[in-house]
Design an enzyme around this catalytic site. Structure first.
Site, mmCIF file in Angstrom:
data_model
loop_
_atom_site.group_PDB
_atom_site.id
_atom_site.type_symbol
_atom_site.label_atom_id
_atom_site.label_comp_id
_atom_site.label_asym_id
_atom_site.label_seq_id
_atom_site.Cartn_x
_atom_site.Cartn_y
_atom_site.Cartn_z
ATOM 1 N N VAL A 244 33.738 37.806 41.647
ATOM 2 C CA VAL A 244 34.470 36.599 41.242
ATOM 3 C C VAL A 244 33.535 35.393 41.198
ATOM 4 O O VAL A 244 33.593 34.564 40.279
ATOM 5 C CB VAL A 244 35.668 36.324 42.195
ATOM 6 N N GLU B 42 45.082 29.901 42.675
ATOM 7 C CA GLU B 42 45.644 30.594 41.508
ATOM 8 C C GLU B 42 44.993 31.964 41.290
ATOM 9 O O GLU B 42 45.655 32.913 40.864
ATOM 10 C CB GLU B 42 45.445 29.710 40.263
ATOM 11 N N ILE C 132 46.516 35.211 35.195
ATOM 12 C CA ILE C 132 47.872 34.718 34.858
ATOM 13 C C ILE C 132 48.173 33.468 35.695
ATOM 14 O O ILE C 132 48.111 33.516 36.926
ATOM 15 C CB ILE C 132 48.949 35.786 35.153
ATOM 16 N N GLY D 278 34.238 46.331 38.631
ATOM 17 C CA GLY D 278 34.474 45.125 39.435
ATOM 18 C C GLY D 278 35.949 44.805 39.614
ATOM 19 O O GLY D 278 36.302 43.685 39.964
ATOM 20 N N GLU E 185 38.728 46.287 45.248
ATOM 21 C CA GLU E 185 38.288 45.544 46.432
ATOM 22 C C GLU E 185 37.059 46.233 47.023
ATOM 23 O O GLU E 185 36.821 47.422 46.764
ATOM 24 C CB GLU E 185 39.410 45.547 47.487
ATOM 25 N N ASP F 241 46.764 45.184 48.662
ATOM 26 C CA ASP F 241 46.402 44.053 47.801
ATOM 27 C C ASP F 241 47.651 43.522 47.068
ATOM 28 O O ASP F 241 47.881 42.309 47.005
ATOM 29 C CB ASP F 241 45.331 44.522 46.799
ATOM 30 N N LYS G 132 49.569 39.698 47.546
ATOM 31 C CA LYS G 132 49.924 38.861 46.393
ATOM 32 C C LYS G 132 51.432 38.620 46.351
ATOM 33 O O LYS G 132 51.885 37.512 46.020
ATOM 34 C CB LYS G 132 49.439 39.530 45.103
ATOM 35 N N GLY H 61 38.905 41.562 37.554
ATOM 36 C CA GLY H 61 37.658 41.446 36.793
ATOM 37 C C GLY H 61 37.067 40.064 36.988
ATOM 38 O O GLY H 61 37.758 39.092 37.270
HETATM 39 N N1 HSE Z 1 41.313 44.488 43.496
HETATM 40 C C1 HSE Z 1 42.119 43.547 42.801
HETATM 41 C C2 HSE Z 1 42.869 44.254 41.698
HETATM 42 C C3 HSE Z 1 41.281 42.439 42.258
HETATM 43 O O1 HSE Z 1 42.493 45.393 41.368
HETATM 44 O O2 HSE Z 1 43.829 43.719 41.171
HETATM 45 C C4 HSE Z 1 42.040 41.274 41.703
HETATM 46 O O3 HSE Z 1 42.801 40.627 42.681
#
Ligand code: HSE
Length: 401
Positions: free
Chosen positions: A16, A122, A129, A180, A183, A194, A198, A295
């Site tokens: 990132v 964000e 998004i 990429g 995680e 993950d 979120k 990404g």
């Molecule tokens: N590892 C996370 C995914 C990265 O695959 O969505 C983005 O938050």
């Protein structure tokens, strides 16, 4: 802060961080000066001027001339310490660390209140998004009933390539890592964590409720097989990992689970690393937001947008959180509002029937046994599914119907 030239320091220069560096260098409007980049590993080769790099976080945190600290590191406790110290030292913070934000949300909310500094994130949910600011600004007065989405690019990429290209789970996970998307610890992706972090962040901005990671049911795709994909395909369905949060009377049902999605559903055609979030309001009705969820550049662009927002002194108003807090006698509303007492219909693929013993199976709708594959479709007490959250011994594949 003004729009002339802002001074930014980055923590972390992984996927990132590099994406942000690129998009910043291509930005025609935002004038930002990267003053310093804090990293951990002195042995790693970096693609930036060595004079920008520091291995001592205090080189950044003790500076007086910075406007913004951008935190994009994987160590959760270290990320929390950085965000907290930066705000206490008078800096605004942009973060993309969903695990850190979800784990320490209540503490970080207090630091924002105490210091008056902004913490915006964000890039932490939905990649490119712009969902958090949309929930904050556009839906700030709307009575939202539910929110659900594909919030993890890695798992959607794996599910898509298994289904459409007959690719092996392990091989596709490796590709997701090489691209990429995944995680540093891909277990966080495949086991649903993950998505859960979120979903917690989106629930704060959609409903004002602050849930703890340990309390949110999280089931992933780590045990999926081609038998499950084939079953879904035969029925005209697709399997997607869904984070959902919905009002249920005066409580909330918030959880992460794979789900069979029909062709008529907006989420059916969300493929590869794309994410999608569907929000349903009492008056706005259903609306969907789609974009690349993982990404380097998509996430970097969300972080850039946050840095840009800080140039006009943007901060989250947390209207829904504050409203719920006022109704809750001044305390932030959290886990006491989580509804776990319901029954849900799930497909469970198992090896030996013994593996089902700790589930509260109330009604079996369908049962299939063969020498190769066994599954049931059953109504199950939701709370009993928690025994399979992050459980590396569990071999069940559980998917909501
Ligand atoms: N590892 C996370 C995914 C990265 O695959 O969505 C983005 O938050």
């Amino acid at each position: 802060m003004n729009n002339e030239k802002i001074s930014v320091a980055l923590f972390g220069f992984g996927c990132v961080g590099q994406g942000l560096y690129d998009v910043l260098n291509h930005s025609e409007v935002l004038q930002a000066n990267i003053a310093r980049i804090g990293v951990k590993d002195p042995k790693k080769q970096r693609s930036v001027d060595a004079s920008l790099i520091t291995y001592d976080k205090d080189d950044i945190l003790n500076r007086q001339d910075l406007d913004v600290v951008v935190e994009m590191i994987t160590d959760t406790d270290e990320a929390y310490a950085i965000a907290k110290t930066a705000m206490n030292n008078g800096m605004n913070v942009v973060s993309a660390s969903k695990k850190m934000l979800a784990t320490y949300f209540a503490e970080l909310f207090k630091v924002q209140e105490d210091t008056g500094k902004a913490l915006i994130y964000e890039g932490a949910a939905g990649g490119s998004i712009p969902i958090i600011r949309t929930l904050e600004e556009y839906y700030d007065n709307e009575l939202l009933g539910s929110l659900r989405g594909i919030l993890n690019g890695t798992t959607n990429y794996i599910l898509t390539r298994m289904e459409l290209e007959n690719k092996d789970y392990g091989d596709v996970l490796k590709d997701a890592q090489a691209s990429g998307f995944a995680e540093a610890d891909p277990w966080l992706d495949v086991a649903g964590f993950d998505t859960m972090y979120k979903t917690i962040l989106l629930s704060v901005h959609a409903f004002g409720v602050v849930l703890k990671p340990e309390d949110v049911l999280t089931l992933g795709i780590q045990n999926i097989s081609f038998d499950d994909i084939r079953y879904a395909r035969e029925k005209g369905l697709r399997i997607k990992l869904i984070g959902s949060a919905a009002k249920s009377a005066d409580k909330f049902r918030v959880y992460v689970m794979p789900r069979f999605i029909s062709k008529e559903d907006e989420l059916f055609n969300i493929l590869y690393e794309y994410n999608a979030i569907e929000v349903e309001g009492a008056f706005s009705c259903k609306q969907s937001f789609v974009g690349k969820g993982a990404g380097s550049h998509p996430t970097g662009s969300a972080v850039l947008s946050d840095i840009s927002a800080l140039t006009y002194n943007y901060k989250y108003a947390y209207k829904k959180l504050n409203k719920l807090r006022a109704l809750n006698g001044g305390r932030i509303a959290g886990n006491e509002l989580l509804d776990k007492k319901f029954t849900t219909r799930v497909y469970i693929r198992f090896g030996d029937k013994e593996e089902l013993r700790d589930l509260d199976i109330q009604h079996v709708v369908e049962e299939y046994r063969s020498p190769k594959v066994n599954f049931i479709i059953a109504d199950v007490g939701f709370e009993s599914l928690y025994k399979h959250k992050g459980n590396k011994d569990s071999k069940l594949f559980i998917c909501e119907c």
